[in-house]
Design a protein around this motif. Structure first.
Motif, PDB file in Angstrom:
ATOM      1  N   ARG A 124     -10.280  49.212  28.287  1.00  9.97           N
ATOM      2  CA  ARG A 124      -9.960  47.944  28.452  1.00  9.97           C
ATOM      3  C   ARG A 124      -8.409  48.009  27.869  1.00  9.97           C
ATOM      4  NH1 ARG A 124     -13.248  46.336  24.671  1.00  9.97           N
ATOM      5  NH2 ARG A 124     -14.880  45.866  26.113  1.00  9.97           N
ATOM      6  N   ASP A 125      -7.632  47.310  28.898  1.00  7.81           N
ATOM      7  CA  ASP A 125      -6.065  47.793  28.644  1.00  7.81           C
ATOM      8  C   ASP A 125      -5.728  46.700  27.391  1.00  7.81           C
ATOM      9  OD1 ASP A 125      -3.480  48.497  29.170  1.00  7.81           O
ATOM     10  OD2 ASP A 125      -2.925  46.767  30.009  1.00  7.81           O
ATOM     11  N   THR A 126      -4.716  47.001  26.782  1.00  8.08           N
ATOM     12  CA  THR A 126      -4.364  45.932  25.768  1.00  8.08           C
ATOM     13  C   THR A 126      -2.732  46.766  25.506  1.00  8.08           C
ATOM     14  OG1 THR A 126      -4.568  47.369  23.365  1.00  8.08           O
ATOM     15  CG2 THR A 126      -6.280  45.642  24.607  1.00  8.08           C
ATOM     16  N   PRO A 127      -1.880  46.079  25.034  1.00  3.87           N
ATOM     17  CA  PRO A 127      -0.369  46.841  24.783  1.00  3.87           C
ATOM     18  C   PRO A 127      -0.475  47.838  23.924  1.00  3.87           C
ATOM     19  CG  PRO A 127      -0.305  44.095  24.754  1.00  3.87           C
ATOM     20  CD  PRO A 127      -1.918  44.443  24.633  1.00  3.87           C
ATOM     21  N   TYR A 128      -1.502  48.030  23.180  1.00  3.29           N
ATOM     22  CA  TYR A 128      -1.731  49.208  22.074  1.00  3.29           C
ATOM     23  C   TYR A 128      -2.705  50.328  22.432  1.00  3.29           C
ATOM     24  CZ  TYR A 128       0.889  45.941  18.973  1.00  3.29           C
ATOM     25  OH  TYR A 128       1.731  45.116  18.506  1.00  3.29           O
ATOM     26  N   ASN A 129      -3.101  49.934  23.676  1.00  8.07           N
ATOM     27  CA  ASN A 129      -4.307  50.914  24.212  1.00  8.07           C
ATOM     28  C   ASN A 129      -3.499  52.184  24.818  1.00  8.07           C
ATOM     29  OD1 ASN A 129      -6.222  52.560  25.387  1.00  8.07           O
ATOM     30  ND2 ASN A 129      -7.340  50.847  26.213  1.00  8.07           N
ATOM     31  N   THR A 130      -3.364  53.372  23.878  1.00  9.31           N
ATOM     32  CA  THR A 130      -2.406  54.356  24.420  1.00  9.31           C
ATOM     33  C   THR A 130      -3.186  55.554  25.389  1.00  9.31           C
ATOM     34  OG1 THR A 130      -3.175  55.527  22.320  1.00  9.31           O
ATOM     35  CG2 THR A 130      -0.923  54.543  22.326  1.00  9.31           C
ATOM     36  N   TYR A 131      -4.578  54.830  25.650  1.00  7.55           N
ATOM     37  CA  TYR A 131      -5.269  55.607  26.844  1.00  7.55           C
ATOM     38  C   TYR A 131      -4.862  54.831  28.187  1.00  7.55           C
ATOM     39  CZ  TYR A 131      -8.312  58.047  23.480  1.00  7.55           C
ATOM     40  OH  TYR A 131      -8.882  58.765  22.526  1.00  7.55           O
ATOM     41  N   THR A 132      -4.360  53.586  28.164  1.00  6.75           N
ATOM     42  CA  THR A 132      -4.181  53.072  29.607  1.00  6.75           C
ATOM     43  C   THR A 132      -2.632  52.954  29.707  1.00  6.75           C
ATOM     44  OG1 THR A 132      -4.288  50.949  28.484  1.00  6.75           O
ATOM     45  CG2 THR A 132      -6.478  51.928  29.630  1.00  6.75           C
ATOM     46  N   ARG A 133      -1.819  53.030  28.645  1.00  8.61           N
ATOM     47  CA  ARG A 133      -0.350  52.879  28.690  1.00  8.61           C
ATOM     48  C   ARG A 133       0.181  54.155  28.163  1.00  8.61           C
ATOM     49  NH1 ARG A 133       1.020  46.366  28.088  1.00  8.61           N
ATOM     50  NH2 ARG A 133      -0.751  45.799  28.912  1.00  8.61           N
ATOM     51  N   ALA A 134       1.502  54.315  28.724  1.00 11.67           N
ATOM     52  CA  ALA A 134       2.264  55.682  28.208  1.00 11.67           C
ATOM     53  C   ALA A 134       3.027  55.202  27.131  1.00 11.67           C
ATOM     54  CB  ALA A 134       2.894  56.008  29.533  1.00 11.67           C
ATOM     55  N   GLY A 135       3.788  56.060  26.372  1.00  9.46           N
ATOM     56  CA  GLY A 135       4.643  55.900  25.473  1.00  9.46           C
ATOM     57  C   GLY A 135       4.030  55.189  24.227  1.00  9.46           C
ATOM     58  N   LEU A 136       5.177  54.891  23.339  1.00 11.47           N
ATOM     59  CA  LEU A 136       4.607  54.299  22.018  1.00 11.47           C
ATOM     60  C   LEU A 136       4.350  53.089  22.173  1.00 11.47           C
ATOM     61  CD1 LEU A 136       7.869  55.538  20.070  1.00 11.47           C
ATOM     62  CD2 LEU A 136       5.563  56.486  19.644  1.00 11.47           C
ATOM     63  N   THR A 137       3.453  52.566  20.995  1.00 11.43           N
ATOM     64  CA  THR A 137       2.973  51.253  20.953  1.00 11.43           C
ATOM     65  C   THR A 137       4.190  50.111  20.941  1.00 11.43           C
ATOM     66  OG1 THR A 137       2.376  51.358  18.800  1.00 11.43           O
ATOM     67  CG2 THR A 137       0.497  51.889  20.278  1.00 11.43           C
ATOM     68  N   PRO A 138       3.886  49.017  21.312  1.00  8.20           N
ATOM     69  CA  PRO A 138       5.109  48.187  21.141  1.00  8.20           C
ATOM     70  C   PRO A 138       5.651  47.832  19.636  1.00  8.20           C
ATOM     71  CG  PRO A 138       3.227  46.848  21.772  1.00  8.20           C
ATOM     72  CD  PRO A 138       2.789  48.235  21.851  1.00  8.20           C
ATOM     73  N   THR A 139       4.758  48.005  18.701  1.00  9.19           N
ATOM     74  CA  THR A 139       4.994  47.787  17.214  1.00  9.19           C
ATOM     75  C   THR A 139       4.322  48.905  16.501  1.00  9.19           C
ATOM     76  OG1 THR A 139       3.321  46.260  16.567  1.00  9.19           O
ATOM     77  CG2 THR A 139       5.251  45.224  17.534  1.00  9.19           C
ATOM     78  N   PRO A 140       4.630  48.985  15.023  1.00  9.30           N
ATOM     79  CA  PRO A 140       3.739  49.796  14.171  1.00  9.30           C
ATOM     80  C   PRO A 140       2.285  49.444  14.326  1.00  9.30           C
ATOM     81  CG  PRO A 140       5.880  49.520  13.283  1.00  9.30           C
ATOM     82  CD  PRO A 140       5.813  48.664  14.423  1.00  9.30           C
ATOM     83  N   ILE A 141       1.484  50.067  13.791  1.00  6.89           N
ATOM     84  CA  ILE A 141       0.084  49.594  13.584  1.00  6.89           C
ATOM     85  C   ILE A 141      -0.428  49.809  12.322  1.00  6.89           C
ATOM     86  CG2 ILE A 141      -0.631  50.384  15.982  1.00  6.89           C
ATOM     87  CD1 ILE A 141      -2.105  52.842  14.797  1.00  6.89           C
ATOM     88  N   ALA A 142       0.409  49.927  11.352  1.00  2.00           N
ATOM     89  CA  ALA A 142       0.061  49.930   9.656  1.00  2.00           C
ATOM     90  C   ALA A 142       1.314  50.166   8.991  1.00  2.00           C
ATOM     91  CB  ALA A 142      -0.731  51.025   9.739  1.00  2.00           C
ATOM     92  N   LEU A 143       1.249  50.221   7.795  1.00  2.00           N
ATOM     93  CA  LEU A 143       2.502  50.381   6.958  1.00  2.00           C
ATOM     94  C   LEU A 143       2.289  51.928   6.550  1.00  2.00           C
ATOM     95  CD1 LEU A 143       1.625  47.454   4.290  1.00  2.00           C
ATOM     96  CD2 LEU A 143       2.737  47.517   6.654  1.00  2.00           C
ATOM     97  N   PRO A 144       3.323  52.983   7.000  1.00  2.00           N
ATOM     98  CA  PRO A 144       3.261  54.142   6.823  1.00  2.00           C
ATOM     99  C   PRO A 144       4.168  54.485   5.499  1.00  2.00           C
ATOM    100  CG  PRO A 144       5.085  53.717   8.468  1.00  2.00           C
ATOM    101  CD  PRO A 144       4.316  52.451   8.018  1.00  2.00           C
ATOM    102  N   GLY A 145       3.459  55.582   4.940  1.00  2.00           N
ATOM    103  CA  GLY A 145       3.973  56.110   3.634  1.00  2.00           C
ATOM    104  C   GLY A 145       5.128  56.977   3.970  1.00  2.00           C
ATOM    105  N   LYS A 146       5.665  57.658   2.617  1.00  2.00           N
ATOM    106  CA  LYS A 146       6.839  58.595   2.938  1.00  2.00           C
ATOM    107  C   LYS A 146       6.312  59.816   3.856  1.00  2.00           C
ATOM    108  CE  LYS A 146      10.009  61.152  -0.010  1.00  2.00           C
ATOM    109  NZ  LYS A 146       9.790  62.668   0.794  1.00  2.00           N
ATOM    110  N   ALA A 147       5.131  60.240   3.426  1.00  2.00           N
ATOM    111  CA  ALA A 147       4.618  61.630   4.217  1.00  2.00           C
ATOM    112  C   ALA A 147       4.831  61.375   5.743  1.00  2.00           C
ATOM    113  CB  ALA A 147       3.415  61.964   3.742  1.00  2.00           C
ATOM    114  N   ALA A 148       4.097  60.210   5.983  1.00  2.00           N
ATOM    115  CA  ALA A 148       4.174  59.996   7.503  1.00  2.00           C
ATOM    116  C   ALA A 148       5.568  59.773   8.076  1.00  2.00           C
ATOM    117  CB  ALA A 148       3.050  58.740   7.687  1.00  2.00           C
TER     118      ALA A 148
END
Length: 330
Positions: free
Chosen positions: A261-285
């Motif tokens: 099912r295609d959405t702007p965040y489906n990285t199986y149907t769309r190439a490249g990075l997602t349009p925005t972050p998907i979470a709050l990443p910490g220093k290690a990430a």
């Protein structure tokens, strides 16, 4: 003989009482600059008392815990920062912990939370003065001077100490400013020839890494896989992005239909990075996104113990899937 034993008993009792008075009521001298006690979230009184004993602030952690239980306050201590000046007895410290009014309260923002979860933590904190509770996400960004940017990923997960009745807007500003500093540092320290055009793209990558693994040692390898895929024009195919794109439709599991099912965040149907972050990443990430491991791996699969198996070829990956996923489902 009985009189002697009785006198010994009274002497021991008197000495014991004197010792308890000394332990509980006689103040301990504190540093001239005072003493700061930080009580973290979910810390038990026993843990706090152990730290105080190790630092010489109380004379017996066992007595402190027993006294707290007698008073019924052992489960009432509140997270935050407490300041003590001059001298303080064990009873003084225990009363401060029990009255529920730290000099500085705390808000803990967990790595991997979404902005929505961050907002909920702020809204539920009783020590914060709520002025932005009814604002939309867009209003928060606009009113605080952050422009029209989407809020996801732009706030740094950490424990923030603040004076009680601090406005929520100030905490948003702190977390936003902290993320900007961390992101700038990661961008400045990044390896050359990474497939990110802007710091924001590095932030997006860090959020994907954050959601893919909680294992510190695996983060650079996950970053290496994602970087290799981007460079070769392969889709990232990361489940957390699909889940994020599903929103409220996600009920704990994703199936083949969800991956298609295609959405702007489906990285199986769309190439490249997602349009925005998907979470709050910490220093290690952030560090992993800026300095991915040098690897030929293009695939990884969870082993089931929190770590991942990394593979350079599809055949090797399929073998790992059979070993760690399919056998487990039998």
């Amino acid at each position: 003989m009985m009189k002697t034993l009785f006198r010994l008993f009274l002497l021991c009792l008197a000495l014991g009482c004197a010792w308890l008075v000394w332990v509980v009521l006689i103040p301990v001298g504190l540093p001239e600059a005072g003493y700061k006690l930080t009580v973290g979230p979910n810390r038990t009184l026993s843990q706090v008392a152990r730290g105080l004993e190790q630092e010489g602030v109380v004379r017996s952690r066992q007595v402190m815990v027993a006294l707290a239980r007698l008073q019924g306050v052992d489960r009432k201590i509140k997270a935050g920062l407490y300041r003590f000046d001059g001298q303080a007895s064990m009873l003084d410290i225990l009363n401060r912990l029990a009255d529920g009014h730290p000099d500085e309260a705390s808000l803990t923002v967990i790595e991997g939370w979404t902005f929505r979860q961050f907002r909920q933590a702020i809204d539920r904190n009783p020590d914060i003065k709520h002025t932005a509770k009814d604002w939309s996400d867009e209003e928060i960004m606009r009113r605080l001077g952050f422009g029209d940017a989407k809020p996801e990923g732009l706030f740094f997960p950490s424990t923030y100490l603040f004076s009680p009745d601090t406005e929520d807007a100030e905490l948003y500003r702190q977390a936003f400013g902290e993320m900007q500093q961390r992101l700038e540092a990661a961008w400045a320290a990044r390896k050359p020839e990474l497939p990110y055009r802007t710091p924001y793209e590095l932030l997006i990558m860090a959020s994907l890494i954050e959601k893919e693994t909680g294992e510190d040692a695996d983060r650079p390898m996950v970053a290496g896989v994602f970087v290799n895929r981007l460079k070769q024009g392969m889709r990232l195919q990361t489940d957390p992005s699909v889940i994020y794109g599903m929103g409220s439709l996600y009920q704990g599991k994703i199936g083949k239909a969800d991956l298609r099912r295609d959405t702007p965040y489906n990285t199986y149907t769309r190439a490249g990075l997602t349009p925005t972050p998907i979470a709050l990443p910490g220093k290690a990430a952030l560090d992993a996104a800026a300095n991915p491991a040098e690897t030929k791996a293009l695939y990884f699969v969870a082993r089931g113990d929190g770590t991942s198996h990394f593979s350079a070829t599809l055949d090797e990956h399929n073998q790992a899937v059979r070993k760690y996923i399919l056998k487990k489902g039998q």
